[in-house]
Scaffold this motif. Sequence first.
Motif, PDB file in Angstrom:
ATOM      1  N   ARG A 194       0.832  -1.205   0.000  1.00 46.05           N
ATOM      2  CA  ARG A 194       0.000   0.000   0.000  1.00 46.05           C
ATOM      3  C   ARG A 194       0.863   1.250   0.000  1.00 46.05           C
ATOM      4  O   ARG A 194       0.577   2.225  -0.682  1.00 46.05           O
ATOM      5  CB  ARG A 194      -0.910   0.009   1.222  1.00 46.05           C
ATOM      6  N   SER A 195       1.964   1.203   0.775  1.00 49.32           N
ATOM      7  CA  SER A 195       2.848   2.363   0.845  1.00 49.32           C
ATOM      8  C   SER A 195       3.497   2.635  -0.499  1.00 49.32           C
ATOM      9  O   SER A 195       3.618   3.779  -0.928  1.00 49.32           O
ATOM     10  CB  SER A 195       3.915   2.125   1.920  1.00 49.32           C
ATOM     11  N   SER A 196       3.913   1.537  -1.189  1.00 46.34           N
ATOM     12  CA  SER A 196       4.551   1.719  -2.489  1.00 46.34           C
ATOM     13  C   SER A 196       3.575   2.294  -3.509  1.00 46.34           C
ATOM     14  O   SER A 196       3.940   3.098  -4.358  1.00 46.34           O
ATOM     15  CB  SER A 196       5.108   0.381  -2.978  1.00 46.34           C
ATOM     16  N   LYS A 197       2.285   1.884  -3.412  1.00 47.54           N
ATOM     17  CA  LYS A 197       1.294   2.400  -4.341  1.00 47.54           C
ATOM     18  C   LYS A 197       0.994   3.866  -4.069  1.00 47.54           C
ATOM     19  O   LYS A 197       0.869   4.673  -4.984  1.00 47.54           O
ATOM     20  CB  LYS A 197       0.012   1.564  -4.246  1.00 47.54           C
ATOM     21  N   SER A 198       0.860   4.213  -2.771  1.00 47.68           N
ATOM     22  CA  SER A 198       0.510   5.588  -2.442  1.00 47.68           C
ATOM     23  C   SER A 198       1.664   6.539  -2.702  1.00 47.68           C
ATOM     24  O   SER A 198       1.455   7.732  -2.871  1.00 47.68           O
ATOM     25  CB  SER A 198       0.081   5.671  -0.966  1.00 47.68           C
ATOM     26  N   SER A 199       2.918   6.021  -2.737  1.00 46.00           N
ATOM     27  CA  SER A 199       4.071   6.881  -2.965  1.00 46.00           C
ATOM     28  C   SER A 199       4.438   6.994  -4.441  1.00 46.00           C
ATOM     29  O   SER A 199       5.376   7.701  -4.789  1.00 46.00           O
ATOM     30  CB  SER A 199       5.279   6.358  -2.175  1.00 46.00           C
ATOM     31  N   ALA A 200       3.723   6.279  -5.328  1.00 42.83           N
ATOM     32  CA  ALA A 200       3.998   6.363  -6.755  1.00 42.83           C
ATOM     33  C   ALA A 200       3.551   7.727  -7.287  1.00 42.83           C
ATOM     34  O   ALA A 200       2.618   8.330  -6.762  1.00 42.83           O
ATOM     35  CB  ALA A 200       3.264   5.247  -7.492  1.00 42.83           C
ATOM     36  N   PRO A 201       4.227   8.234  -8.328  1.00 42.87           N
ATOM     37  CA  PRO A 201       3.786   9.498  -8.932  1.00 42.87           C
ATOM     38  C   PRO A 201       2.318   9.441  -9.329  1.00 42.87           C
ATOM     39  O   PRO A 201       1.844   8.444  -9.875  1.00 42.87           O
ATOM     40  CB  PRO A 201       4.702   9.623 -10.155  1.00 42.87           C
ATOM     41  N   PHE A 202       1.620  10.547  -9.066  1.00 40.37           N
ATOM     42  CA  PHE A 202       0.174  10.620  -9.268  1.00 40.37           C
ATOM     43  C   PHE A 202      -0.128  11.673 -10.321  1.00 40.37           C
ATOM     44  O   PHE A 202       0.413  12.784 -10.272  1.00 40.37           O
ATOM     45  CB  PHE A 202      -0.493  10.972  -7.938  1.00 40.37           C
ATOM     46  N   SER A 203      -0.991  11.324 -11.269  1.00 40.85           N
ATOM     47  CA  SER A 203      -1.345  12.249 -12.344  1.00 40.85           C
ATOM     48  C   SER A 203      -2.849  12.464 -12.385  1.00 40.85           C
ATOM     49  O   SER A 203      -3.626  11.536 -12.143  1.00 40.85           O
ATOM     50  CB  SER A 203      -0.874  11.722 -13.703  1.00 40.85           C
ATOM     51  N   LEU A 204      -3.230  13.676 -12.692  1.00 37.21           N
ATOM     52  CA  LEU A 204      -4.643  14.037 -12.790  1.00 37.21           C
ATOM     53  C   LEU A 204      -4.870  14.774 -14.107  1.00 37.21           C
ATOM     54  O   LEU A 204      -4.139  15.707 -14.443  1.00 37.21           O
ATOM     55  CB  LEU A 204      -5.044  14.929 -11.610  1.00 37.21           C
ATOM     56  N   PHE A 205      -5.888  14.346 -14.857  1.00 34.75           N
ATOM     57  CA  PHE A 205      -6.232  14.978 -16.128  1.00 34.75           C
ATOM     58  C   PHE A 205      -7.677  15.458 -16.051  1.00 34.75           C
ATOM     59  O   PHE A 205      -8.586  14.663 -15.822  1.00 34.75           O
ATOM     60  CB  PHE A 205      -6.081  13.989 -17.291  1.00 34.75           C
ATOM     61  N   ALA A 206      -7.873  16.741 -16.241  1.00 35.32           N
ATOM     62  CA  ALA A 206      -9.211  17.325 -16.153  1.00 35.32           C
ATOM     63  C   ALA A 206      -9.537  18.038 -17.464  1.00 35.32           C
ATOM     64  O   ALA A 206      -8.772  18.893 -17.934  1.00 35.32           O
ATOM     65  CB  ALA A 206      -9.286  18.310 -14.990  1.00 35.32           C
TER      66      ALA A 206
END
Length: 218
Positions: free
Chosen positions: A99-111
């Motif tokens: 879970r920690s590795s997933k939450s620390s992955a780069p996050f992208s948002l497209f609107a």
Amino acid sequence: KACAGFINGFTSCFNDIEYHQSVPAKYRHTLLKKYSNHAFSIKYFMNRGLEKVCYPAATSRRVHRPRLAFFALSGLLFFFVFQRAIVSGNEAAAFSTVRSSKSSAPFSLFATLTFTDIQYKEQFLRDIAPLADYIRHHEPDTISYNVLLSDQDPLKVLIMERYKDKDNAFLNVHRGSAPFQEFRPRLKAMQDAGRVEVDGSSYLDSTVGFSDRSAVEG
């Protein structure tokens, strides 16, 4: 004590029956008659056992084989529970790491924003410019923040946001900043007035490909 009493009473019955040969012959008939009446009485087991738990001095006797077997089974049960606790702890730690590795992955948002009139799009661009400038200079964990204009529809705008992670860089730092708190109500007012429709999707990095060539070349 009730549970301990039941177990102690149960083993006591077997102890007495097993060693009834040591009882003088004239008392043996009385002993066997007692257990023929009470051998399968739960109430008797509990009463007998509670005496042994509450008054051990008055009912003490040597440890016999049935009781040794009970202690052995108890030890095995404790070992099994202890082992499962260790395994469960390791599984929880592994799950937490995932879970920690997933939450620390780069996050992208497209609107994607679709305006009803060109004037509302222009107003939006004026409102978001100070926020984009603030992000560039004060949010080092925001990897990129771009406002793109459609080359096919003059009323469409795409915002591409990319953060070092979701929990801190996006939710805590970006959405908690004063410029964002000032900008968000203005966009919400345009949505409520029916001047713009907003459609967004978010993603986590797959580690396939790249988004910054200077980082690759460096």
